[in-house]
Scaffold this motif. Sequence first.
Motif, mmCIF file in Angstrom:
data_model
loop_
_atom_site.group_PDB
_atom_site.id
_atom_site.type_symbol
_atom_site.label_atom_id
_atom_site.label_comp_id
_atom_site.label_asym_id
_atom_site.label_seq_id
_atom_site.Cartn_x
_atom_site.Cartn_y
_atom_site.Cartn_z
ATOM 1 N N UNK A 137 186.543 73.524 -20.718
ATOM 2 C CA UNK A 137 187.266 72.108 -19.850
ATOM 3 C C UNK A 137 186.426 71.100 -21.444
ATOM 4 N N UNK A 138 186.982 69.877 -21.722
ATOM 5 C CA UNK A 138 186.742 69.584 -23.350
ATOM 6 C C UNK A 138 185.754 69.399 -23.662
ATOM 7 N N UNK A 139 185.632 69.549 -25.528
ATOM 8 C CA UNK A 139 184.271 69.809 -25.423
ATOM 9 C C UNK A 139 183.186 68.995 -25.328
ATOM 10 N N UNK A 140 181.804 68.755 -25.576
ATOM 11 C CA UNK A 140 180.934 68.050 -25.867
ATOM 12 C C UNK A 140 181.364 66.877 -26.299
ATOM 13 N N UNK A 141 182.265 67.177 -27.408
ATOM 14 C CA UNK A 141 183.284 66.044 -28.242
ATOM 15 C C UNK A 141 184.248 66.324 -28.390
ATOM 16 N N UNK A 142 184.779 65.667 -27.201
ATOM 17 C CA UNK A 142 186.324 65.568 -26.832
ATOM 18 C C UNK A 142 187.126 65.113 -28.382
ATOM 19 N N UNK A 143 187.088 64.842 -29.593
ATOM 20 C CA UNK A 143 187.709 65.529 -30.627
ATOM 21 C C UNK A 143 187.589 67.419 -30.987
ATOM 22 N N UNK A 144 186.710 67.683 -30.877
ATOM 23 C CA UNK A 144 186.556 69.384 -30.888
ATOM 24 C C UNK A 144 187.325 70.200 -30.014
ATOM 25 N N UNK A 145 188.337 70.059 -29.949
ATOM 26 C CA UNK A 145 188.746 71.770 -28.843
ATOM 27 C C UNK A 145 188.050 71.781 -27.982
ATOM 28 N N UNK A 146 187.585 72.510 -27.369
ATOM 29 C CA UNK A 146 187.337 72.875 -26.153
ATOM 30 C C UNK A 146 186.497 73.725 -26.044
ATOM 31 N N UNK A 147 185.882 74.078 -24.691
ATOM 32 C CA UNK A 147 184.455 74.743 -23.790
ATOM 33 C C UNK A 147 185.402 75.861 -23.093
ATOM 34 N N UNK A 148 184.612 76.768 -22.810
ATOM 35 C CA UNK A 148 185.193 77.425 -21.727
ATOM 36 C C UNK A 148 183.872 78.041 -21.178
ATOM 37 N N UNK A 149 183.425 78.377 -20.091
ATOM 38 C CA UNK A 149 182.347 78.686 -19.859
ATOM 39 C C UNK A 149 182.672 79.433 -18.063
ATOM 40 N N UNK A 150 181.101 80.591 -18.162
ATOM 41 C CA UNK A 150 182.384 81.436 -17.058
ATOM 42 C C UNK A 150 181.766 80.965 -15.075
ATOM 43 N N UNK A 151 182.181 81.292 -14.777
ATOM 44 C CA UNK A 151 181.875 81.191 -13.183
ATOM 45 C C UNK A 151 182.439 81.476 -12.012
ATOM 46 N N UNK A 152 181.139 81.580 -11.011
ATOM 47 C CA UNK A 152 181.737 82.755 -9.726
ATOM 48 C C UNK A 152 182.237 81.328 -8.587
ATOM 49 N N UNK A 153 183.140 80.886 -7.829
ATOM 50 C CA UNK A 153 183.688 81.386 -7.023
ATOM 51 C C UNK A 153 183.738 81.911 -5.669
ATOM 52 N N UNK A 154 183.289 81.511 -4.708
ATOM 53 C CA UNK A 154 183.333 82.205 -3.838
ATOM 54 C C UNK A 154 184.433 82.179 -2.036
ATOM 55 N N UNK A 155 184.997 83.062 -1.554
ATOM 56 C CA UNK A 155 186.300 82.509 -0.419
ATOM 57 C C UNK A 155 185.214 81.753 0.712
ATOM 58 N N UNK A 156 186.083 81.050 1.310
ATOM 59 C CA UNK A 156 185.433 80.950 2.722
ATOM 60 C C UNK A 156 185.781 81.343 3.754
ATOM 61 N N UNK A 157 185.566 81.782 4.730
ATOM 62 C CA UNK A 157 186.126 82.543 5.773
ATOM 63 C C UNK A 157 186.837 83.216 5.825
ATOM 64 N N UNK A 158 187.541 82.309 5.818
ATOM 65 C CA UNK A 158 189.149 82.015 6.168
ATOM 66 C C UNK A 158 190.391 82.710 5.022
ATOM 67 N N UNK A 159 189.631 82.481 4.018
ATOM 68 C CA UNK A 159 190.322 83.416 2.675
ATOM 69 C C UNK A 159 191.420 82.094 2.330
ATOM 70 N N UNK A 160 190.810 80.734 2.551
ATOM 71 C CA UNK A 160 192.100 79.194 2.703
ATOM 72 C C UNK A 160 191.499 78.290 1.124
ATOM 73 N N UNK A 161 190.048 78.550 0.668
ATOM 74 C CA UNK A 161 189.164 77.129 -0.320
ATOM 75 C C UNK A 161 188.453 78.867 -0.698
ATOM 76 N N UNK A 162 188.296 77.891 -2.439
ATOM 77 C CA UNK A 162 186.894 78.206 -2.919
ATOM 78 C C UNK A 162 185.884 77.448 -2.214
ATOM 79 N N UNK A 163 184.391 78.334 -2.122
ATOM 80 C CA UNK A 163 183.104 76.834 -2.503
ATOM 81 C C UNK A 163 181.903 78.127 -2.877
ATOM 82 N N UNK A 164 181.326 77.182 -3.287
ATOM 83 C CA UNK A 164 180.391 78.158 -3.414
ATOM 84 C C UNK A 164 180.033 78.398 -5.178
#
Length: 486
Positions: A137-164
């Motif tokens: 993501x852009x940093x909290x302060x837009x002019x200071x580099x970037x921010x990297x955060x860790x997330x979880x996504x789950x597949x929908x039942x058909x494995x077509x689209x990430x959700x949750x």
Amino acid sequence: GYQPQTVNETGITVFEFSDKGILQRTGAEIEDWLRSDPDRPTLHFSPIRHWMNDPVGLCKIDEIWHLFYQFHPSGSDWGPMHWGHATSRDLVNWLHMPVFLHPEQNLWRLGATGGAFSGNAFRDRDGSLMFFYTERLPAYDLFKGYREIQKIARPDRRMIKAEGIVTVLEQRPDGVEHDFRDPKVWWDDAANAYRMILGASIEGDPAVLLFGSGDGLDWQYLRPLYRAPVTFRQEGARAVECPDFFPLEDKWVLVMGFVGHVEPRTRRRNLLYALVGELINDAFVPDTSELQLLDFGTDYYAMQSFEADGRQIAFAWLFNWEYRKPEGSSYSGELSLPRALSLSEDKKKLLMLPVIEVAERYAADPVVEDKSGKFSLPKAPIEIRLSGPLEGSKLVATQGGELAFEVNVAEGVLSIRLAQDDGSIQYVAELGGGKDLRLFHDHGIVEIFADGGTVCGTRRGYANIEPDHLEISSSASAQVIERNLR
Ligand code: FRU
């Protein structure tokens, strides 16, 4: 011949994202993208259109292989990252699917880059599948580099689209700079808890960080799993990217890339390194401190491996930032052949060879059997095999009399040269015994496997990519096989 399967055959449409909004593409246009690019390989995976980089989220669900990849669906250069998606029944024929995962913010509107970065599939003990990944993501302060955060996504039942989608880790440990990404997660029996690694740096040294969790959602920093020797930082490396860490036979293997690193002797960039060792009480203890160079070609990066059917299988992004695809191409980026990983007999080295499906699914029409000499080549992907002592061997492929690629073995050193090389970078590897070699050539892609997979080299050429002649001089027996999709 090659029968690219398009998404349309399954009734799915390609959606593209542009300033004009979302464009819907169908039949003839897609066929045209697939067939019109002269660089497009046939044995190797490429996106229908636009930019791809790292393979991500690799897994096998109910007999279907799922390949996701870093994808920019509105341009043939790197940009706001999505997860592209393809499926296969055999690791060889791929069906293109709709974009699976979108970045959190409408980044191109903000004029910022970032997005849904690399990560891995993780199957929990109850069988549920999730994807751990990084969002830049852009940093909290837009002019200071970037921010990297860790997330979880789950597949929908058909494995077509990430959700949750949920954020699970934002806080960087002290001394860790902006680069903080590419999670790999496993359930650790010994610790009776979840473990995650991330690529990062500690006080300026590239490092792999280890995190722990009791529930997979709330993560604590435990310790560095690996900290690179100071030479790496002196050679330009800023952080580790795409760390891969997995049990293999009775060892643990760490594979990683170093952002910015240039190997001083050969000037190679984009290299991947491996260490084999033990995992004892959350400490990785390598058997040797000497890093194994995984591929001497510099077009094999961001490797991701996964376990399925008792095999550890790896894909990597076939690319380097120095030699780019010609302007105006309909797509950029390809994947290596799927490789099966194993350990050498003495358990000291990681070996890679194409998975058995590559030989099974591609017809093997012999062009040349058991001899040296000068031969005409078909307009098709080929595999060259040498069996016997490699020392003194030379393979020269030409197109209209001009060099396409050349492979040499002299004084125990294997080297490769492509038409585009100006000699400023040395593509070389030391051979052990030097008794066998397999080389695949597919529209400018050269993949070499020598000494039973101990030495691997991958290169991407963009000039003279349809060689019409091959000269083999070797005391080993030589075979040339035309490899077309069955
Ligand atoms: C490696 C990499 C990863 C990152 C991704 C972004 O090529 O830089 O570290 O997650 O690409 O596209």
